[in-house]
Every structure is written in C-alpha cells, then in structure tokens.
Design an enzyme around this catalytic site. Structure first.
Site, mmCIF file in Angstrom:
data_model
loop_
_atom_site.group_PDB
_atom_site.id
_atom_site.type_symbol
_atom_site.label_atom_id
_atom_site.label_comp_id
_atom_site.label_asym_id
_atom_site.label_seq_id
_atom_site.Cartn_x
_atom_site.Cartn_y
_atom_site.Cartn_z
ATOM 1 C CB SER A 185 4.387 6.306 2.024
ATOM 2 O OG SER A 185 4.976 6.839 3.186
ATOM 3 C CB SER A 232 5.992 -4.093 -2.953
ATOM 4 O OG SER A 232 4.928 -4.271 -2.061
ATOM 5 C CB SER A 246 -1.470 2.621 3.397
ATOM 6 O OG SER A 246 -0.440 1.653 3.547
ATOM 7 N N GLY A 247 -0.753 2.524 6.656
ATOM 8 C CA GLY A 247 -0.942 1.754 7.879
ATOM 9 C C GLY A 247 -0.350 0.356 7.826
ATOM 10 C CE LYS A 248 3.480 -0.142 3.116
ATOM 11 N NZ LYS A 248 3.148 1.293 3.210
ATOM 12 C CB SER A 249 4.798 -0.124 9.314
ATOM 13 O OG SER A 249 5.616 -0.184 8.159
ATOM 14 N N GLY A 296 0.844 -1.190 0.000
ATOM 15 C CA GLY A 296 0.000 0.000 0.000
ATOM 16 C C GLY A 296 0.874 1.233 0.000
#
Length: 201
Positions: A41, A113, A43-46, A39
C-alpha cells in the site's frame, strides 16, 4: 427444497460446460493482455496504473483499469478483509482481468495481492486461456510507503486501529520472477508507466 431450476454450487457437479465461440484472438481488432501491478500500500501501483491506462488509450489501444479499491465498490462489495476474503478478492480480479484481456482489452490491475499463490493463480488462468499476463512489482521501500501513507492506513495500523495490514502485521511475498520491477529510481509515474508500456506488443 430447491426447485429444478436452482443453480448448482461450485462447478455444478459436472453440469456446467464451457461454451466456446467462433471468435478467436486473431479475429479481434486488438490484442489484449493483463498488466498486474503488485506491491505494498502506498507503493505507487495505482498512480502508475492511471498513467498506463491514459497512455494506452491516448495511443488508441483499448484499456481498462481494474483498481482493487474500485472493485470493492461493486463486484467485491461483499468481501471483507479476512485472509479468505482477500484471497477471493484476488481470484475475482484475476478472472475479470482474463475476460477483459481475452476480449482484446489491456486490463491494468493495481492490487496489493500479497501472496505469490494468488498471483500465480491469476497467471495460470491467463495461461490456460492463451492470454498474456505481465506481473509488475512496484518495489517501493516500506519506509517510503509509510511516509506517503495516502489513505492514512499505516498510521492506523501502527496505532493498532486496524490489524492484518500488509507489511506491518501481515506478510507480503515479493514476486520471484516478475516481468518488470519498478523502483523509485525509475522516475516519476509517467516514466514508470512508459517502462511498462514498452513490454506490451
């Protein structure tokens, strides 16, 4: 002139052979997998990845988070942000995740990615090894990502201080058929992580 013990480049010109072991997935104490969170930067991925790793470990399941920024402190410290380097960053992450998953660990990979080809390559590496790969699209609108801007990168991109920033002057290709899509409507990061957890055997 290189000595006879010099390592061959690339595939070694056919001089490198995969050495199979005697331990298979069924012999290991746990079943591994890779959860690939993609997703924009911010977005809440980490954040979801942190919660997912915590939930897995609390449940007694081996898990390790391969955060994109963290990998750039070591394994990928030699890479910059050119298109080629970003592609190599994704390739290396996919290879390492596959090794973790093959060892019975759940590899949690939050990585922008941006291109489908890179993510598809990571999936193919896992498929070739018979290891499960779950693509999770953290689908957060860019307007919200910019509001959050946890690293101040959107502001720098808008000001022209950095270029080639995904979502601003570089494209992001959303997954065509991810195993799961997470949106802000799915609740807080813990709730989102629990949705991911439900996909794991």
């Amino acid at each position: 002139m290189a000595g006879s013990d010099a390592a061959p480049a690339g595939d070694g010109g056919g001089n490198i052979t995969w050495h199979a072991g005697e331990v298979t997935a069924v012999d290991r104490p746990s079943l591994g997998a890779t959860v690939w969170l993609t997703g924009l930067s911010g977005s809440g991925k980490s954040t979801v990845a942190v919660e997912l790793e915590r939930l897995l470990v609390a449940a007694g399941r081996p898990a390790y988070r391969l955060d994109g920024d963290n990998l750039r402190h070591g394994l990928n410290a030699d890479l910059g942000f050119t298109a080629e380097d970003r592609d190599e960053n994704v390739r290396r992450a996919g290879e390492v995740a596959r090794l973790f998953a093959d060892a019975g660990v759940v590899a949690v990979v939050p990585l922008i990615s941006p291109f489908r080809a890179g993510r598809d390559r990571a999936r193919a590496v896992h498929d070739g090894a018979g290891v499960r790969f779950l693509e999770v699209f953290v689908d957060t609108p860019i307007e919200l990502c910019e509001q959050r801007d946890p690293k101040g990168l959107y502001a720098k991109a808008r000001a022209g201080e950095i270029t080639g920033f995904t979502g601003i002057d570089d494209p992001y290709e959303a997954p065509a058929s991810p195993e799961l899509v997470l949106t802000p409507a799915d609740g807080d990061p813990v709730a989102q992580a629990r949705r991911v957890l439900a996909l794991l055997p």
